[in-house]
Design a protein around this motif. Structure first.
Motif, PDB file in Angstrom:
ATOM      1  N   ASP A  66     -10.037   6.415  -0.389  1.00 16.48           N
ATOM      2  CA  ASP A  66     -10.303   8.109  -0.067  1.00 16.48           C
ATOM      3  C   ASP A  66     -12.113   8.699  -0.777  1.00 16.48           C
ATOM      4  O   ASP A  66     -12.332   9.295  -0.206  1.00 16.48           O
ATOM      5  CB  ASP A  66      -9.215   9.302  -0.311  1.00 16.48           C
ATOM      6  CG  ASP A  66      -8.661   8.672   0.804  1.00 16.48           C
ATOM      7  OD1 ASP A  66      -8.282   8.222   1.884  1.00 16.48           O
ATOM      8  OD2 ASP A  66      -7.364   9.181   0.722  1.00 16.48           O
ATOM      9  N   ILE A 102       0.282  -0.916  -0.105  1.00 12.09           N
ATOM     10  CA  ILE A 102      -0.471   0.396   0.266  1.00 12.09           C
ATOM     11  C   ILE A 102       0.897   1.029   0.135  1.00 12.09           C
ATOM     12  O   ILE A 102       0.673   2.231  -0.061  1.00 12.09           O
ATOM     13  CB  ILE A 102      -0.974   0.072   1.198  1.00 12.09           C
ATOM     14  CG1 ILE A 102      -2.343   1.261   1.258  1.00 12.09           C
ATOM     15  CG2 ILE A 102      -0.426  -0.471   2.276  1.00 12.09           C
ATOM     16  CD1 ILE A 102      -2.765   1.331  -0.188  1.00 12.09           C
ATOM     17  N   ARG A 107      -7.053   3.058   9.159  1.00 11.51           N
ATOM     18  CA  ARG A 107      -6.737   4.501   8.795  1.00 11.51           C
ATOM     19  C   ARG A 107      -7.399   5.827   8.533  1.00 11.51           C
ATOM     20  O   ARG A 107      -9.156   4.842   9.724  1.00 11.51           O
ATOM     21  CB  ARG A 107      -5.727   4.043   7.597  1.00 11.51           C
ATOM     22  CG  ARG A 107      -4.628   3.316   7.435  1.00 11.51           C
ATOM     23  CD  ARG A 107      -3.917   4.269   6.190  1.00 11.51           C
ATOM     24  NE  ARG A 107      -2.976   3.208   6.271  1.00 11.51           N
ATOM     25  CZ  ARG A 107      -1.539   3.510   4.983  1.00 11.51           C
ATOM     26  NH1 ARG A 107      -1.716   4.339   4.926  1.00 11.51           N
ATOM     27  NH2 ARG A 107      -0.554   2.372   5.170  1.00 11.51           N
ATOM     28  N   GLU A 152      -0.115   4.940  -4.406  1.00 11.21           N
ATOM     29  CA  GLU A 152      -0.856   6.248  -4.843  1.00 11.21           C
ATOM     30  C   GLU A 152      -2.215   6.238  -4.983  1.00 11.21           C
ATOM     31  O   GLU A 152      -3.086   6.379  -4.380  1.00 11.21           O
ATOM     32  CB  GLU A 152       0.189   7.345  -4.822  1.00 11.21           C
ATOM     33  CG  GLU A 152      -0.315   8.522  -4.262  1.00 11.21           C
ATOM     34  CD  GLU A 152      -0.783   8.167  -2.592  1.00 11.21           C
ATOM     35  OE1 GLU A 152      -1.117   9.557  -2.195  1.00 11.21           O
ATOM     36  OE2 GLU A 152       0.742   8.112  -1.851  1.00 11.21           O
ATOM     37  N   VAL A 176      -6.948  -0.863   6.254  1.00 18.19           N
ATOM     38  CA  VAL A 176      -6.219  -2.232   5.736  1.00 18.19           C
ATOM     39  C   VAL A 176      -5.015  -3.001   6.452  1.00 18.19           C
ATOM     40  O   VAL A 176      -5.301  -3.631   7.204  1.00 18.19           O
ATOM     41  CB  VAL A 176      -4.257  -1.703   4.782  1.00 18.19           C
ATOM     42  CG1 VAL A 176      -3.623  -1.986   4.733  1.00 18.19           C
ATOM     43  CG2 VAL A 176      -4.932   0.195   4.887  1.00 18.19           C
ATOM     44  N   LYS A 222      -4.717   4.676  -2.948  1.00 12.87           N
ATOM     45  CA  LYS A 222      -5.361   5.857  -1.336  1.00 12.87           C
ATOM     46  C   LYS A 222      -6.099   6.434  -2.146  1.00 12.87           C
ATOM     47  O   LYS A 222      -6.629   6.181  -1.550  1.00 12.87           O
ATOM     48  CB  LYS A 222      -3.556   5.990  -0.569  1.00 12.87           C
ATOM     49  CG  LYS A 222      -2.847   4.693  -0.630  1.00 12.87           C
ATOM     50  CD  LYS A 222      -1.998   5.481   0.613  1.00 12.87           C
ATOM     51  CE  LYS A 222      -0.949   5.707  -0.521  1.00 12.87           C
ATOM     52  NZ  LYS A 222       0.376   5.946   0.041  1.00 12.87           N
ATOM     53  N   LYS A 223      -5.799   6.418  -3.480  1.00 12.48           N
ATOM     54  CA  LYS A 223      -7.080   8.196  -3.612  1.00 12.48           C
ATOM     55  C   LYS A 223      -8.194   7.186  -4.117  1.00 12.48           C
ATOM     56  O   LYS A 223      -9.667   8.461  -3.790  1.00 12.48           O
ATOM     57  CB  LYS A 223      -6.388   8.548  -4.764  1.00 12.48           C
ATOM     58  CG  LYS A 223      -5.169   9.659  -4.713  1.00 12.48           C
ATOM     59  CD  LYS A 223      -4.949  10.208  -6.066  1.00 12.48           C
ATOM     60  CE  LYS A 223      -4.379  10.065  -7.201  1.00 12.48           C
ATOM     61  NZ  LYS A 223      -2.884   9.509  -7.539  1.00 12.48           N
TER      62      LYS A 223
END
Length: 528
Positions: free
Chosen positions: A25, A14, A57, A18, A62, A21-22
């Motif tokens: 989100d 992870i 998070r 990126e 995760v 992760k975007k």
């Protein structure tokens, strides 16, 4: 929606991904509970400390899974996905598609998405392995039939994937752009922060320092460009050879390595540059048609791009006039590209500004919202089409596992039409069961319970149950959660029986096997 949950499965650690992760989100901001199931990685920020298997998070969770090969990893991820039971399964790249295939076939009402970051069966590491390439391509082509949605990183790779995998619809292009709102730094301020002279000309390279990235070529050209310095941001995978090359070319004073930074720090740091370098080498379709994150990260930081002349960069860098491409085998071509960028800086800066206005993560969020609307629409159709009629269970012949207090068993007989029953009970309470329920047959549990599913005693019990010709079994419990009885469930499902549960809630309900997988078993699947 079923439970407003999304599982994102990625075979990458992870820390490096990126884009994942975007996406996590974004889905969390849309109201979904998001789990990223990824490869167990080392702790980059603190190598002496192990990364946790489970981590909460700010916006998502995760779960890290041990990777002992592609097939093994997909199986482990599937068991985790099955326990979570998401509404959407979001598979990253072809190497997690098997997990999606299993989910589509064994989980009910799940929407599957595959997000192609790369064309993995055409990557450079297997160019000399034609059988492996053919096998991976055939697998991805077959697996793709089980997916409802396809995503890709560029229009060019979308066309290649649709043609080679015979996809049933066009992939949606989710470009791997940074957030525009989070990246506004002043170049001079950042140079002062890192003690870099304001008048220094800087070429920035961001990414893994590794063969195949055109770095040897760049060092060779740098000898002819005494006014330029090279700044590199990223992990070094050359194992000392890069420093040796720099030393041999006597470039120690003009080549500066800053190691691996967090994404936010990296986006801030590359602002110090004047030009962003991409030296992707030709030789495989994956390099030819997919886009590196560098392109968007450089342009978001206001840097013109000098890139090798593979198809994807000719399309974007030359086509959008945000820099210039060059031939990796021709030093003069690189120098001419550099001269073009220096002479047309005002025009390029304007084009870069236009490019970032159209290519940022805020724009990609709108595409993801469109995909989610399709998911919701499909769910509504499925709910109408496949809605099951509610009805009372009538079980005339049944096997009952007594693993709850006697009052629970009394309620079961009182509230349900049961003609013939066989009670499986612990040896120590058989007499009590026969006194309380004289009309039932009784079979005792094996002495060691069901902890050894295929030992001699359980095989004998299985023969007895088969001889009864009964097809239904009820597991009684004092708790609604019956996950601790997963061995019982596996035993009866192996014998072909339908399993029901009867709990303190006094509801007799059919249960699916996912209810019997305890989280402690999931931990074993992740780690071992």
């Amino acid at each position: 929606m079923k439970n407003q949950t999304v599982c994102i499965v990625s075979k990458n650690p992870i820390f490096y991904d990126e884009r994942v992760k975007k996406e996590a989100d974004t889905l969390a901001d849309l109201g979904y509970r998001v789990y990223i199931i990824c490869k167990k990685d080392i702790n980059i920020s603190n190598p002496e400390k192990k990364t946790p298997y489970y981590e909460k998070r700010e916006k998502y969770y995760v779960i890290r899974v041990v990777d002992r090969g592609e097939f093994d990893f997909n199986i482990r991820c599937f068991f985790v996905v099955r326990k979570i039971d998401p509404e959407i399964l979001w598979c990253i790249d072809g190497n997690t598609m098997f997990c999606g295939v299993l989910a589509k076939n064994f989980l009910s009402d799940i929407y599957t998405i595959v997000d192609f970051h790369e064309i993995l069966y055409e990557r450079d590491t297997i160019l000399n392995k034609p059988v492996k390439r053919w096998f991976e391509r055939i697998c991805e082509k077959i697996f793709s039939k089980s997916f409802d949605e396809y995503l890709s990183v560029s229009p060019l790779s979308s066309k290649v994937l649709k043609k080679q995998l015979s996809l049933k619809k066009d992939p949606v292009n989710i470009l791997n752009c940074p957030y525009k709102s989070k990246n506004s730094y002043n170049k001079n301020d950042i140079r002062e922060k890192y003690n870099i002279p304001l008048d220094r000309k800087i070429i920035i390279y961001e990414g893994i320092i590794f063969p195949g990235r055109g770095l040897e070529f760049l060092l060779d050209v740098l000898i002819s460009l005494p006014e330029y310095h090279l700044y590199l941001v990223g992990p070094d995978r050359y194992h000392g050879r890069f420093e040796k090359m720099v030393s041999e070319l006597k470039l120690e004073s003009r080549v500066h390595k800053f190691g691996l930074l967090s994404h936010d720090d990296m986006m801030q740091f590359i602002t110090v540059g004047d030009i962003g370098y991409i030296g992707t080498e030709k030789g495989c379709i994956n390099h030819e048609f997919t886009l590196s994150n560098k392109l968007y990260e450089y342009t978001m930081s206001g840097l013109p791009v000098i890139a090798s002349d593979v198809s994807a960069y000719r399309f974007f860098v030359d086509g959008k006039d945000i820099g210039k491409t060059f031939n990796l085998s021709d030093k003069e071509s690189f120098i001419q590209a550099l001269i073009y960028i220096e002479r047309n800086s005002e025009k390029l800066n304007k084009n870069i500004l236009d490019f970032t206005e159209k290519n940022n993560w805020e724009r990609q969020i709108e595409k993801i919202k469109t995909i989610i609307k399709r998911v919701i629409k499909n769910k509504k159709i499925k709910e109408i089409t496949f809605k099951e009629e509610e009805s009372d269970f009538i079980l005339k012949d049944v096997i009952i596992v007594r693993s709850a207090p006697f009052y629970c068993l009394k309620n079961l007989f009182a509230n349900n039409k049961i003609k013939r029953s066989i009670v499986l009970s612990q040896p120590g309470v058989i007499n009590e069961v026969s006194l309380l329920f004289p009309e039932t047959e009784i079979i005792s549990f094996p002495k060691d319970g069901f902890f050894k599913l295929f030992d001699k005693n359980n095989i004998e019990l299985a023969k007895k149950i088969k001889n009864t010709k009964i097809k239904d079994v009820i597991i009684t419990s004092s708790e609604d959660d019956v996950s601790d009885k997963w061995r019982l469930f596996l035993f009866f499902r192996f014998l072909g029986l339908d399993v029901y549960k009867y709990t303190n809630s006094e509801n007799l309900t059919n249960v699916k096997w996912k209810e019997f997988i305890p989280f402690k078993l999931i931990r074993v699947i992740i780690k071992e």
